[in-house]
Design an enzyme around this catalytic site. Structure first.
Site, short mmCIF file in Angstrom:
data_model
loop_
_atom_site.label_atom_id
_atom_site.label_comp_id
_atom_site.label_asym_id
_atom_site.label_seq_id
_atom_site.Cartn_x
_atom_site.Cartn_y
_atom_site.Cartn_z
N ARG A 14 0.80 -1.23 0.00
CA ARG A 14 0.00 0.00 0.00
C ARG A 14 0.83 1.28 0.00
NH1 ARG A 14 -2.72 -3.84 1.63
NH2 ARG A 14 -0.76 -4.35 2.61
N THR A 15 1.76 1.39 0.93
CA THR A 15 2.40 2.69 1.13
C THR A 15 3.22 3.07 -0.10
OG1 THR A 15 2.51 2.09 3.45
CG2 THR A 15 3.72 4.05 2.78
N LYS A 73 25.49 -3.14 -0.39
CA LYS A 73 26.96 -3.06 -0.42
C LYS A 73 27.49 -2.28 0.78
CE LYS A 73 26.46 -2.33 -5.36
NZ LYS A 73 26.53 -1.22 -6.33
N ARG A 99 10.89 4.03 3.78
CA ARG A 99 10.56 3.02 4.79
C ARG A 99 11.83 2.28 5.15
NH1 ARG A 99 5.58 -1.06 4.64
NH2 ARG A 99 4.62 0.92 5.23
N HIS A 144 4.36 5.65 11.77
CA HIS A 144 3.94 5.51 10.37
C HIS A 144 2.97 6.67 10.09
CE1 HIS A 144 2.87 3.95 6.56
NE2 HIS A 144 2.61 2.70 6.86
N1 CP Z 1 -0.46 -0.07 5.79
C1 CP Z 1 0.75 -0.32 5.27
O1 CP Z 1 1.75 0.27 5.66
O2 CP Z 1 0.77 -1.30 4.31
P1 CP Z 1 2.07 -1.74 3.51
O3 CP Z 1 3.01 -2.39 4.49
O4 CP Z 1 1.58 -2.68 2.45
O5 CP Z 1 2.69 -0.49 2.93
#
Ligand code: CP
Length: 306
Positions: free
Chosen positions: A51-52, A80, A101, A129
């Protein structure tokens, strides 16, 4: 230059404005279709995501911009040994904004300190998040009509669930929000959330282990999966993984207008039979995630659309 590392980086007023823009985007997408023409977002994902990452990419494409990036540390020079600080210096030459992320808490902050483009925290370890929180706030505001005067149950892995930590941090700023923290003793919220966020702000909260008996009190139920990737011990994960399973029977205890949210991905914690219940809004939540990320990109790039 502004970054988004925590939901608290925006005031309540700024969040309201962001959600207003996201709502306008949902109603008038064509108005925004060229807003970021010539701009690029880099998605730097050192951890898996569906999603993100894809919603950031969809958001930039919907704004007429372009995307580049990597979807695992193995496919970047992190494999590396390149540091986050060096990587962001490089990416700053290629893109106008980035979403990162990383499994290590604080990695997006390190990136922001060395970046010449806005950095968005797209999830750092078990910490925060914030863009999931923007999505959650937008979902609640749109479908409930308000963010104050609510009782929210947060259920599942409250220890490692970064979406829960960010959401509590954000909702604490709205009047009369009551938190019901539903978890096994092993997966309770970290003590800093209890002491420095809930208690320090005088919030009403209670911690319980049973889901059924608390259901009738809730306006919102925020389900979360047990975060397998944060466990050191697989046996412990297996013991915990099915600690809560929301099914049709349990939904019978809920208010007629209680909403069920989930940041997704789902594993077993919501039975698929619940998907047909109109109170289950976790797939609508995903669509709100694209609109709010479009609004966020516009804000951080200081693009105004008249
Ligand atoms: N909600 C969320 O962070 O989903 P993903 O891990 O798929 O990005």
């Amino acid at each position: 230059m502004k970054h988004l590392l925590s939901p608290l980086d925006f005031s309540v007023e700024e969040l309201d404005q962001l959600m207003d823009v996201a709502l306008d985007i949902s109603k008038n997408p064509e108005k925004y279709a060229q807003a970021c023409k010539g701009k690029k977002i880099a998605t730097l994902f050192y951890e898996p995501s569906t999603r993100t990452r894809l919603s950031f990419e969809a958001a930039m494409l919907n704004l007429g911009g372009n995307v580049l990036g990597f979807s695992s540390s193995d496919s970047s020079s992190a494999a590396k040994g390149e540091s986050v600080a060096d990587t962001i210096r490089i990416v700053s030459c290629y893109a106008d904004i980035c979403a990162m992320r990383h499994p290590k808490e604080g990695a997006p902050l390190v990136a922001a300190l060395h970046s010449s483009i806005p950095v968005i925290n797209a999830g750092d370890g078990g910490h925060q998040h914030p863009t999931q929180t923007l999505t959650d706030l937008m979902t609640i505001r749109t479908l409930k009509g308000h963010l104050d005067n609510i009782t929210i149950g947060l259920c599942g892995d409250l220890k490692f669930g970064r979406t829960v930590h960010s959401l509590i941090n954000a909702l604490i700023r709205y009047p009369n929000v009551r938190f019901v923290l539903i978890s096994p003793p092993e997966l309770r919220v970290p003590d800093y959330i209890r002491q420095e966020v809930l208690k320090a702000n005088g919030a009403f909260y209670k911690e319980v282990t049973q889901l059924e008996e608390i259901m009738p009190e809730l306006d919102l139920l925020y389900m979360t999966r047990v975060q397998k990737e944060r466990f050191f011990n697989e046996e412990e994960y297996i013991r915990m993984k099915d600690c809560y399973i929301l099914d049709k029977k349990k939904m019978e205890y809920a208010k007629k207008d209680m909403l069920v949210l989930h940041p997704l991905p789902r594993v077993n914690e919501i039975s698929t039979e619940v998907d047909r219940d109109p109170r289950a809004v976790y797939f609508k939540q995903v669509q709100f995630g694209v609109y709010i990320r479009m609004a966020l990109i516009l804000k951080l790039l200081e693009v105004e659309v008249c």
